[in-house]
Design an enzyme around this catalytic site. Sequence first.
Site, PDB file in Angstrom:
ATOM      1  N   GLU A 187      -8.017  -7.106  -1.046  1.00 14.65           N
ATOM      2  CA  GLU A 187      -6.935  -6.223  -0.582  1.00 14.65           C
ATOM      3  C   GLU A 187      -7.273  -5.558   0.754  1.00 14.65           C
ATOM      4  O   GLU A 187      -8.310  -4.894   0.876  1.00 14.65           O
ATOM      5  CB  GLU A 187      -6.668  -5.147  -1.653  1.00 14.65           C
ATOM      6  CG  GLU A 187      -5.474  -4.278  -1.315  1.00 14.65           C
ATOM      7  CD  GLU A 187      -5.130  -3.275  -2.421  1.00 14.65           C
ATOM      8  OE1 GLU A 187      -5.385  -3.569  -3.613  1.00 14.65           O
ATOM      9  OE2 GLU A 187      -4.617  -2.207  -2.074  1.00 14.65           O
ATOM     10  N   HIS A 223      -1.747   1.281   5.702  1.00  6.55           N
ATOM     11  CA  HIS A 223      -1.846   0.048   4.914  1.00  6.55           C
ATOM     12  C   HIS A 223      -1.198  -1.123   5.650  1.00  6.55           C
ATOM     13  O   HIS A 223      -1.759  -2.205   5.738  1.00  6.55           O
ATOM     14  CB  HIS A 223      -1.189   0.256   3.559  1.00  6.55           C
ATOM     15  CG  HIS A 223      -1.308  -0.937   2.670  1.00  6.55           C
ATOM     16  ND1 HIS A 223      -2.502  -1.271   2.065  1.00  6.55           N
ATOM     17  CD2 HIS A 223      -0.425  -1.888   2.325  1.00  6.55           C
ATOM     18  CE1 HIS A 223      -2.335  -2.376   1.369  1.00  6.55           C
ATOM     19  NE2 HIS A 223      -1.080  -2.773   1.519  1.00  6.55           N
ATOM     20  N   ASP A 279     -20.094  -7.254 -14.310  1.00  8.39           N
ATOM     21  CA  ASP A 279     -18.918  -7.703 -15.062  1.00  8.39           C
ATOM     22  C   ASP A 279     -17.783  -6.697 -14.865  1.00  8.39           C
ATOM     23  O   ASP A 279     -17.720  -5.668 -15.531  1.00  8.39           O
ATOM     24  CB  ASP A 279     -19.341  -7.815 -16.541  1.00  8.39           C
ATOM     25  CG  ASP A 279     -18.238  -8.326 -17.435  1.00  8.39           C
ATOM     26  OD1 ASP A 279     -17.068  -8.317 -17.006  1.00  8.39           O
ATOM     27  OD2 ASP A 279     -18.554  -8.729 -18.562  1.00  8.39           O
ATOM     28  N   LYS A 312      -5.992   3.110 -10.393  1.00  9.32           N
ATOM     29  CA  LYS A 312      -6.042   1.770  -9.774  1.00  9.32           C
ATOM     30  C   LYS A 312      -6.701   1.879  -8.401  1.00  9.32           C
ATOM     31  O   LYS A 312      -7.528   1.051  -8.017  1.00  9.32           O
ATOM     32  CB  LYS A 312      -4.629   1.191  -9.674  1.00  9.32           C
ATOM     33  CG  LYS A 312      -4.566  -0.244  -9.201  1.00  9.32           C
ATOM     34  CD  LYS A 312      -4.565  -0.405  -7.699  1.00  9.32           C
ATOM     35  CE  LYS A 312      -4.480  -1.854  -7.296  1.00  9.32           C
ATOM     36  NZ  LYS A 312      -4.664  -2.061  -5.860  1.00  9.32           N
TER      37      LYS A 312
HETATM   38  C1  MEV Z   1      -3.287   0.713  -3.626  1.00  6.31           C
HETATM   39  O1  MEV Z   1      -4.095  -0.412  -3.871  1.00  6.31           O
HETATM   40  C2  MEV Z   1      -3.885   1.949  -4.240  1.00  6.31           C
HETATM   41  C3  MEV Z   1      -3.033   3.218  -4.156  1.00  6.31           C
HETATM   42  O2  MEV Z   1      -1.747   2.966  -4.698  1.00  6.31           O
HETATM   43  C4  MEV Z   1      -3.761   4.271  -4.935  1.00  6.31           C
HETATM   44  C5  MEV Z   1      -2.995   5.554  -5.126  1.00  6.31           C
HETATM   45  O3  MEV Z   1      -1.757   5.549  -5.131  1.00  6.31           O
HETATM   46  O4  MEV Z   1      -3.657   6.589  -5.314  1.00  6.31           O
HETATM   47  C6  MEV Z   1      -2.841   3.621  -2.720  1.00  6.31           C
END
Ligand code: MEV
Length: 438
Positions: free
Chosen positions: A85, A392, A295, A279
Amino acid sequence: MNTPVEGFSKLTKTQKIDWIATNCTKDPKATKQLLEQYWNTDPRVQKLHDEFIENTISNYYLPFAIAPNFKINNELYAIPMAIEESSVVAAASKSAKFWLERGGFKAEIIGTEKVGQVHFIYNGDREKLSDFFASAKPELFKSAASITQSMEKRGGGINAIELRDLSDKIEGYHQLHCKFETLDAMGANFINSCLEQFAKTLKERALAFDGFTEEEKNIEVVMSILSNYVPDCLVKAEVSCTISDLGNTDMPAEEFAKKFVQAVNIAKAEPYRAVTHNKGIMNGIDAVVLATGNDFRAVEAGVHAYAAKDGQYSSLTHAKIEDGIFKFWIEVPLALGTVGGLTTLHPLVKLALEILQNPSAKQLMQIVAVAGLAQNFAALRSLVTTGIQKGHMKMHLLNMLNQLGATETEKQQLVTYFKDQTVTNASVKEAYERIKSN
Ligand code: MEV
């Protein structure tokens, strides 16, 4: 198109490739070329990779990157990350730099205990089972001596074996709930070998136990397996500074700190947000876990279970402002190893560990927790200030240009152009087409 195949595993690699190319792809020749293109040029290295798993037909690349400038407990680290990513490594590096100038990260190990269970069914008298367990327990330890010997020499081994009655959940369901210290090894093989030995000994001893009726003697072992839920293999990492030191954050420091804490509290209170919040943390954690040959499925499963330990899925990080001090921390269970497994086999894993100065499992736990915290800091910092898309999409720009088939010169021109333009799929396509038609 796709038809069942007999004995696929017995085919040679070339035969496997032929079969898959012919049966599952439109252009078998192109498929074969592509698979070959991803082979290692050194046949010995290729063989090594072929043998990690079964039915290997090629290698699947992920970028291997470095996020430098992480100060952790006053030591400097350049952290290797394997991830697909865009933005993740840039975000980690940005956080590292930010906190480098503010004292760095502090990390501490809270515990290193791992768990494994023998699940069995016993429908007899409970007191008799307790008596039996008390008498069999020394034998359980003893029977695993050949497995535990070298681990014990290094200071690890079996910490405890407990009998647990879970017959209120499933009729007759009991467990040997066992705790282990596996030092620098992730320990899955060690734990599973001990458990399978316990199961064997448990059955044998039960058959010989005079206190049981003939029926009670037949303890039915269902399975023996480690648990990836490791709430006592726990690490904490934190950063803190005075609010005024938060300085350069695209908004006044006081407002930033308040919004940041609110963002964390929202993730603590609300599962939809908590999942995305975590995430983002796992973007950092998984990338280091993967780069160091650990792992990541085990880590993911354990971490998310921990995030739900209080009955609702919640944030892994915490933040507060107290007496003018901004404090941000993570507590996360991580069962990691720095010996065994892929650590000496996979050349890049070996290198990743070397880059990290060959850490112990405890040190690696700290580094990985810091990578998660840093990632979360970067994400929340963007989210509560400029929004996530600005940074991003800039990072994603190269992916979009590659997808459009832009040449190196076109890429350079467009990257310069988008320095002060908003990056969207449409705007990139439009700019690309404009350049093409000139
Ligand atoms: C994207 O991979 C991760 C985010 O969505 C985490 C978050 O919203 O805190 C930017």
